[in-house]
Write a protein that holds these residues in place. Structure first.
Motif, PDB file in Angstrom:
ATOM      1  N   VAL A   1     -37.430 -46.916 -52.998  1.00  0.00           N
ATOM      2  CA  VAL A   1     -38.439 -47.933 -52.691  1.00  0.00           C
ATOM      3  C   VAL A   1     -37.800 -49.318 -52.708  1.00  0.00           C
ATOM      4  N   VAL A   2     -36.944 -49.560 -53.700  1.00  0.00           N
ATOM      5  CA  VAL A   2     -36.269 -50.854 -53.810  1.00  0.00           C
ATOM      6  C   VAL A   2     -35.338 -51.085 -52.628  1.00  0.00           C
ATOM      7  N   LEU A   3     -34.544 -50.075 -52.274  1.00  0.00           N
ATOM      8  CA  LEU A   3     -33.618 -50.210 -51.148  1.00  0.00           C
ATOM      9  C   LEU A   3     -34.351 -50.487 -49.842  1.00  0.00           C
ATOM     10  N   ALA A   4     -35.445 -49.773 -49.609  1.00  0.00           N
ATOM     11  CA  ALA A   4     -36.222 -49.976 -48.383  1.00  0.00           C
ATOM     12  C   ALA A   4     -36.796 -51.387 -48.329  1.00  0.00           C
ATOM     13  N   THR A   5     -37.279 -51.874 -49.465  1.00  0.00           N
ATOM     14  CA  THR A   5     -37.850 -53.222 -49.522  1.00  0.00           C
ATOM     15  C   THR A   5     -36.775 -54.273 -49.299  1.00  0.00           C
ATOM     16  N   ILE A   6     -35.594 -54.058 -49.871  1.00  0.00           N
ATOM     17  CA  ILE A   6     -34.489 -54.994 -49.663  1.00  0.00           C
ATOM     18  C   ILE A   6     -34.118 -55.058 -48.187  1.00  0.00           C
ATOM     19  N   PHE A   7     -34.074 -53.907 -47.537  1.00  0.00           N
ATOM     20  CA  PHE A   7     -33.656 -53.865 -46.124  1.00  0.00           C
ATOM     21  C   PHE A   7     -34.617 -54.649 -45.238  1.00  0.00           C
ATOM     22  N   VAL A   8     -35.910 -54.412 -45.383  1.00  0.00           N
ATOM     23  CA  VAL A   8     -36.868 -55.049 -44.471  1.00  0.00           C
ATOM     24  C   VAL A   8     -37.003 -56.549 -44.731  1.00  0.00           C
ATOM     25  N   THR A   9     -36.615 -57.015 -45.931  1.00  0.00           N
ATOM     26  CA  THR A   9     -36.691 -58.446 -46.240  1.00  0.00           C
ATOM     27  C   THR A   9     -35.325 -59.128 -46.173  1.00  0.00           C
ATOM     28  N   PHE A  10     -34.356 -58.405 -45.681  1.00  0.00           N
ATOM     29  CA  PHE A  10     -32.953 -58.831 -45.662  1.00  0.00           C
ATOM     30  C   PHE A  10     -32.719 -60.226 -45.077  1.00  0.00           C
ATOM     31  N   PRO A  11     -33.271 -60.556 -43.894  1.00  0.00           N
ATOM     32  CA  PRO A  11     -32.867 -61.810 -43.227  1.00  0.00           C
ATOM     33  C   PRO A  11     -33.644 -63.056 -43.636  1.00  0.00           C
ATOM     34  N   PHE A  12     -34.729 -62.922 -44.363  1.00  0.00           N
ATOM     35  CA  PHE A  12     -35.661 -64.038 -44.510  1.00  0.00           C
ATOM     36  C   PHE A  12     -35.051 -65.268 -45.180  1.00  0.00           C
ATOM     37  N   VAL A  13     -34.319 -65.072 -46.262  1.00  0.00           N
ATOM     38  CA  VAL A  13     -33.751 -66.217 -46.967  1.00  0.00           C
ATOM     39  C   VAL A  13     -32.643 -66.871 -46.157  1.00  0.00           C
ATOM     40  N   SER A  14     -31.722 -66.066 -45.653  1.00  0.00           N
ATOM     41  CA  SER A  14     -30.586 -66.631 -44.910  1.00  0.00           C
ATOM     42  C   SER A  14     -31.044 -67.358 -43.652  1.00  0.00           C
ATOM     43  N   ARG A  15     -32.059 -66.831 -42.966  1.00  0.00           N
ATOM     44  CA  ARG A  15     -32.520 -67.447 -41.725  1.00  0.00           C
ATOM     45  C   ARG A  15     -33.282 -68.749 -41.954  1.00  0.00           C
ATOM     46  N   GLU A  16     -33.722 -68.988 -43.170  1.00  0.00           N
ATOM     47  CA  GLU A  16     -34.341 -70.279 -43.490  1.00  0.00           C
ATOM     48  C   GLU A  16     -33.294 -71.305 -43.916  1.00  0.00           C
TER      49      GLU A  16
ATOM     50  N   PHE B   1     -20.696 -77.129 -53.955  1.00  0.00           N
ATOM     51  CA  PHE B   1     -21.903 -76.350 -53.694  1.00  0.00           C
ATOM     52  C   PHE B   1     -23.043 -76.782 -54.612  1.00  0.00           C
ATOM     53  N   ARG B   2     -22.755 -76.964 -55.888  1.00  0.00           N
ATOM     54  CA  ARG B   2     -23.794 -77.284 -56.871  1.00  0.00           C
ATOM     55  C   ARG B   2     -24.333 -78.698 -56.703  1.00  0.00           C
ATOM     56  N   LYS B   3     -23.459 -79.641 -56.366  1.00  0.00           N
ATOM     57  CA  LYS B   3     -23.857 -81.046 -56.318  1.00  0.00           C
ATOM     58  C   LYS B   3     -24.350 -81.495 -54.932  1.00  0.00           C
ATOM     59  N   ILE B   4     -23.854 -80.854 -53.874  1.00  0.00           N
ATOM     60  CA  ILE B   4     -24.165 -81.323 -52.512  1.00  0.00           C
ATOM     61  C   ILE B   4     -24.940 -80.284 -51.712  1.00  0.00           C
ATOM     62  N   THR B   5     -24.366 -79.082 -51.583  1.00  0.00           N
ATOM     63  CA  THR B   5     -24.962 -78.073 -50.704  1.00  0.00           C
ATOM     64  C   THR B   5     -26.320 -77.594 -51.203  1.00  0.00           C
ATOM     65  N   LEU B   6     -26.383 -77.211 -52.463  1.00  0.00           N
ATOM     66  CA  LEU B   6     -27.623 -76.652 -53.013  1.00  0.00           C
ATOM     67  C   LEU B   6     -28.795 -77.635 -52.966  1.00  0.00           C
ATOM     68  N   PRO B   7     -28.600 -78.909 -53.358  1.00  0.00           N
ATOM     69  CA  PRO B   7     -29.730 -79.853 -53.252  1.00  0.00           C
ATOM     70  C   PRO B   7     -30.249 -80.022 -51.829  1.00  0.00           C
ATOM     71  N   HIS B   8     -29.347 -79.964 -50.841  1.00  0.00           N
ATOM     72  CA  HIS B   8     -29.767 -80.112 -49.457  1.00  0.00           C
ATOM     73  C   HIS B   8     -30.557 -78.898 -48.964  1.00  0.00           C
ATOM     74  N   MET B   9     -30.192 -77.720 -49.456  1.00  0.00           N
ATOM     75  CA  MET B   9     -30.827 -76.503 -48.944  1.00  0.00           C
ATOM     76  C   MET B   9     -32.049 -76.077 -49.745  1.00  0.00           C
ATOM     77  N   LYS B  10     -32.391 -76.785 -50.820  1.00  0.00           N
ATOM     78  CA  LYS B  10     -33.348 -76.264 -51.787  1.00  0.00           C
ATOM     79  C   LYS B  10     -34.708 -75.940 -51.180  1.00  0.00           C
ATOM     80  N   TRP B  11     -35.236 -76.791 -50.281  1.00  0.00           N
ATOM     81  CA  TRP B  11     -36.559 -76.517 -49.726  1.00  0.00           C
ATOM     82  C   TRP B  11     -36.525 -75.343 -48.762  1.00  0.00           C
ATOM     83  N   GLY B  12     -35.462 -75.255 -47.971  1.00  0.00           N
ATOM     84  CA  GLY B  12     -35.309 -74.082 -47.107  1.00  0.00           C
ATOM     85  C   GLY B  12     -35.155 -72.815 -47.909  1.00  0.00           C
ATOM     86  N   LEU B  13     -34.434 -72.909 -49.033  1.00  0.00           N
ATOM     87  CA  LEU B  13     -34.247 -71.763 -49.918  1.00  0.00           C
ATOM     88  C   LEU B  13     -35.571 -71.313 -50.511  1.00  0.00           C
ATOM     89  N   ILE B  14     -36.349 -72.260 -51.026  1.00  0.00           N
ATOM     90  CA  ILE B  14     -37.639 -71.911 -51.626  1.00  0.00           C
ATOM     91  C   ILE B  14     -38.571 -71.317 -50.579  1.00  0.00           C
TER      92      ILE B  14
END
Length: 284
Positions: free
Chosen positions: A151-166, A193-206
């Motif tokens: 069940v976990v593997l199937a759920t991971i597969f179908v939700t695979f692209p959502f975070v990266s595509r945002e 990554f921690r000081k520059i990249t992550l703050p810029h991507m935070k809303w897309g990540l959420i």
């Protein structure tokens, strides 16, 4: 009446017409069905509703749903950040192929995904001898299909692209100038990554996490192919289907009652998404 006035009047009529069509469509296709679900859920009274949503099967289904959702969100968030950073910050052979592969879950039916896992990890699957040998050697009883891991593997597969595509569009829009400047000043990759990249991507990540959560909670097709035991591996969508297919009046009302849980969660996620969108626009 001048041509300008006629044009403005025509635009106003068109605007009113389009607003009316849109509102009617949303009301008929979305609002009415959801209100109908909530009304049907409470048809037998609030006492029946509470009893219907607190049965052993429903509680078990909710636990399985939450387990699968949490695993899917955590794993896909980690993968999504890594994949987005890789695709937007590095050039390598096969980059477009990797970007295309990430989108595979968008184009494959969830039922096919479930069957693919069944033919991979099931008793007739090519990976099953490995699982059996592992269980015999360590004295375990690990199962993938018709168990929580499937069940976990199937759920991971179908939700695979959502975070990266945002995240990918956000990182592309941000560019690499700030990160390159920090690197020239001696900052490490992790610090950049921690000081520059992550703050810029935070809303897309959420936003991606919210979409991933919503998709995981409502998954049916892939999970249905890998789950067979009610009260053990059923998720909420499967439990709703089982109640509705029972055919009795009380079980159908119970199905609507359990459905209301997903409706309530969906509305919470919708409000959270709108708040995040507003914050994202405000910050920009």
């Amino acid at each position: 009446m001048s041509e300008q006035q006629k044009l403005e009047k025509s635009k106003k009529r068109t605007k009113i017409c389009m607003i009316t069509i849109t509102v009617l469509f949303i009301f008929i296709m979305l609002v009415v069905p959801l209100v109908s679900v909530m009304a049907s859920a409470l048809k037998e009274g609030f006492g029946f509703y509470l009893k219907a949503v607190s049965t052993e099967y429903v509680v078990s289904a909710l636990k399985v749903t939450l387990i699968a959702t949490i695993f899917a969100v955590v794993i896909n968030t980690f993968f999504g950040i890594c994949a987005a950073w890789l695709l937007t910050r590095f050039s390598f052979k096969g980059k477009q192929i990797l970007a295309t592969l990430i989108d595979i879950p968008f184009s494959i039916s969830p039922v096919i995904v479930g069957l693919a896992y069944l033919m991979t990890f099931g008793r007739l699957g090519w990976f099953y001898p490995v699982i059996r040998a592992f269980n015999e050697f360590f004295g375990t009883n690990i199962r993938i299909t018709f168990a929580i891991p499937g069940v976990v593997l199937a759920t991971i597969f179908v939700t695979f692209p959502f975070v990266s595509r945002e995240i990918i569009p956000v990182l592309n829009a941000q560019g690499k100038d700030e990160e390159e400047a920090a690197a020239l000043m001696g900052a490490s990759g992790l610090t950049i990554f921690r000081k520059i990249t992550l703050p810029h991507m935070k809303w897309g990540l959420i936003y991606g996490i919210i979409l991933c959560t919503a998709r995981a909670l409502g998954e049916f097709g892939a999970v249905n192919a890998l789950s067979k035991t009610r009260g053990e591996t059923f998720t909420l969508p499967l439990e709703i289907d089982a109640l509705y297919m029972s055919g009795t009046e009380s079980s159908i009302t119970s199905a609507f009652a359990v459905s209301s849980i997903l409706v309530i969660i969906a509305l919470i996620i919708l409000f959270a998404r709108n708040i995040i969108e507003h914050r994202f626009k405000t910050d920009h």
